[in-house]
Design a protein around this motif. Structure first.
Motif, PDB file in Angstrom:
ATOM      1  N   PRO A  62      39.703  45.342  47.757  1.00 45.12           N
ATOM      2  CA  PRO A  62      38.349  45.761  47.611  1.00 45.12           C
ATOM      3  C   PRO A  62      37.579  44.706  47.919  1.00 45.12           C
ATOM      4  CG  PRO A  62      39.874  45.709  45.861  1.00 45.12           C
ATOM      5  CD  PRO A  62      39.987  45.393  47.688  1.00 45.12           C
ATOM      6  N   VAL A  63      37.551  43.434  48.427  1.00 44.06           N
ATOM      7  CA  VAL A  63      36.618  42.641  48.834  1.00 44.06           C
ATOM      8  C   VAL A  63      35.890  42.401  49.860  1.00 44.06           C
ATOM      9  CG1 VAL A  63      36.954  39.622  48.666  1.00 44.06           C
ATOM     10  CG2 VAL A  63      38.838  41.499  47.383  1.00 44.06           C
TER      11      VAL A  63
ATOM     12  N   VAL B  93      39.606  35.709  40.220  1.00 45.32           N
ATOM     13  CA  VAL B  93      39.218  36.975  39.849  1.00 45.32           C
ATOM     14  C   VAL B  93      39.830  37.475  41.281  1.00 45.32           C
ATOM     15  CG1 VAL B  93      37.610  39.394  40.040  1.00 45.32           C
ATOM     16  CG2 VAL B  93      37.252  36.503  38.342  1.00 45.32           C
ATOM     17  N   VAL B  94      39.601  37.480  42.601  1.00 42.59           N
ATOM     18  CA  VAL B  94      40.310  38.423  43.424  1.00 42.59           C
ATOM     19  C   VAL B  94      41.716  37.575  43.686  1.00 42.59           C
ATOM     20  CG1 VAL B  94      40.536  38.042  46.475  1.00 42.59           C
ATOM     21  CG2 VAL B  94      38.614  37.416  45.398  1.00 42.59           C
TER      22      VAL B  94
ATOM     23  N   THR C 261      32.771  41.695  45.022  1.00 44.05           N
ATOM     24  CA  THR C 261      33.230  42.327  44.824  1.00 44.05           C
ATOM     25  C   THR C 261      32.961  43.377  45.704  1.00 44.05           C
ATOM     26  OG1 THR C 261      32.572  42.834  42.858  1.00 44.05           O
ATOM     27  CG2 THR C 261      34.214  41.838  43.036  1.00 44.05           C
TER      28      THR C 261
ATOM     29  N   ALA D  62      45.103  36.915  48.536  1.00 41.18           N
ATOM     30  CA  ALA D  62      43.833  36.254  48.627  1.00 41.18           C
ATOM     31  C   ALA D  62      43.325  35.371  49.264  1.00 41.18           C
ATOM     32  CB  ALA D  62      43.920  36.130  46.883  1.00 41.18           C
TER      33      ALA D  62
ATOM     34  N   GLY E 188      43.071  37.854  40.921  1.00 42.28           N
ATOM     35  CA  GLY E 188      43.502  39.287  39.567  1.00 42.28           C
ATOM     36  C   GLY E 188      43.928  40.941  40.202  1.00 42.28           C
ATOM     37  N   GLN E 189      42.999  40.379  41.654  1.00 40.63           N
ATOM     38  CA  GLN E 189      42.724  41.787  42.119  1.00 40.63           C
ATOM     39  C   GLN E 189      43.346  42.480  42.909  1.00 40.63           C
ATOM     40  OE1 GLN E 189      38.554  42.181  43.214  1.00 40.63           O
ATOM     41  NE2 GLN E 189      38.341  43.712  42.404  1.00 40.63           N
ATOM     42  N   ILE E 190      43.834  41.000  44.103  1.00 41.33           N
ATOM     43  CA  ILE E 190      44.919  41.625  45.216  1.00 41.33           C
ATOM     44  C   ILE E 190      46.220  41.025  45.247  1.00 41.33           C
ATOM     45  CG2 ILE E 190      42.625  42.210  45.923  1.00 41.33           C
ATOM     46  CD1 ILE E 190      43.224  39.860  48.185  1.00 41.33           C
TER      47      ILE E 190
END
Ligand code: ATP
Ligand code: MG
Length: 317
Positions: free
Chosen positions: A123-124, A185-186, A170, A195, A188-190
């Motif tokens: 989702p990046v 932040v990336v 995002t 990342a 944290g997401q993946i």
């Protein structure tokens, strides 16, 4: 499952394929397995079709730009080849159907469609910038940095950066703006591993593509890549379109002049016209933009074809 998009899309009746999703520009189809004896001969695939739709200022415009879908697809295929030794990509086949419903590319979309491995997309939006402009410039003026990457003082619109930087965003829902985020932040997401790998791959693709474009007199100012995971092998794979005028800023080497907006090989004629008095459109208002004039459509079509010709060295027949 059909995701609603908030704008008109003309999903086509393609033998052997079922429409599943439309973004602003591309339509995705999945195999109609009842036609294929329960399995697609090429594995778990999707058909990615680039339409002639064009968007600007978050509106899909009317009419489309003839040949744009073909330019996006053929240019992406050309780049996938140039990048083949750096990163795996999602293309499986561009073979035209020999007979309707055989799971290959239907006649109606030959040239602007690719049969691709179905990926689980991250989702990046993997954005890389070698030059400062657009949302990067806006952020720099506010904070002196872009996506948490500090930059030296004194940079202006169009400045070349000391080195290319990874400035992820995002992926927004349809109708929303993508949001620039920091590398953290990336993570944290993946997760840190994915990342880090996406950043590495994105910078490597930029370095290669920037050099290729420069040899042809074109500056690759920035670009956006989308990666996914192959659910079977777990490999990180380059998906979507790559290094097209829709996903990248291309400027002529000759004529580059930091300190002002640079002319670019993309839908700039549309943006210029929309914000000029000639269109009568109020960007800040509520109403949708007016229909594009024949001149604007023709000028934009030539820009896309010119980008293809400059980069690949061949005309799109
Ligand atoms: P936008 O209009 O902001 O670009 P979008 O990115 O959703 O929205 P498109 O680019 O038109 O719309 O559509 C392409 C879609 O297909 C994207 O969501 C992209 O992530 C997805 N996609 C691309 N390649 C693959 C693949 N191999 N497998 C699965 N999904 C893919
Ligand atoms: Mg997209």
């Amino acid at each position: 499952s059909e995701r609603s998009t908030g704008f008109e899309t003309s999903s086509l009746d393609l033998p052997g394929w079922r429409h599943v999703y439309s973004g602003k520009v591309r339509d995705l189809y999945e195999p109609d397995l009842s036609h294929l004896g329960g399995a697609h001969p090429l594995g778990d695939v999707v058909l990615v079709v680039a339409s002639d739709r064009v968007s600007a200022y978050d509106h899909v415009l009317d009419p489309g730009i003839p040949d744009k879908g073909t330019v996006l697809t053929q240019l992406s295929l050309w780049w996938f080849e140039q990048l083949g030794d750096l990163v795996d990509n999602h293309v499986v086949s561009t073979e035209p159907s020999a007979m309707p419903g055989d799971g290959l590319v239907p006649d109606a979309v030959v040239g602007r469609a690719m049969v691709c491995r179905r990926l689980e997309m991250f989702p990046v939006e993997c954005v890389v910038r070698g030059y400062l402009t657009g949302s990067g410039l806006a952020e720099y003026r506010e904070s002196g940095s872009v996506c948490g990457v500090p930059l030296p003082d004194g940079l202006v619109d169009g400045s070349r950066l000391p080195e290319p930087i990874f400035t992820p965003a995002t992926k927004a829902e349809v109708g929303e703006h993508d949001e620039n985020v920091s590398f953290e932040v990336v993570v944290g997401q993946i997760g840190l591993d994915a990342a880090t790998r996406l950043r590495e791959l994105t910078l490597a693709v930029y370095a290669r593509a920037e050099a290729v474009a420069r040899e042809r007199g074109v500056i690759l100012a920035d670009t956006k890549l989308e990666f996914g995971t192959d659910p079977v092998t777990g490999a990180i794979v380059l998906g979507d379109e790559v290094l097209t005028p829709d996903s990248s800023r291309f400027w002529a080497v000759e004529g580059w002049e930091p300190g002002r907006a640079q002319p670019s090989f993309d839908k700039q004629p549309i943006r210029d016209w929309l914000v000029s008095p000639a269109s009568g459109w109020d960007r800040a208002g509520e109403s949708a933009p007016p229909a594009l004039t024949d001149e604007v459509v023709a000028a934009t079509r030539l820009r896309y074809l010119e980008a293809y010709r400059l980069l690949t060295g061949t005309d799109l027949a």
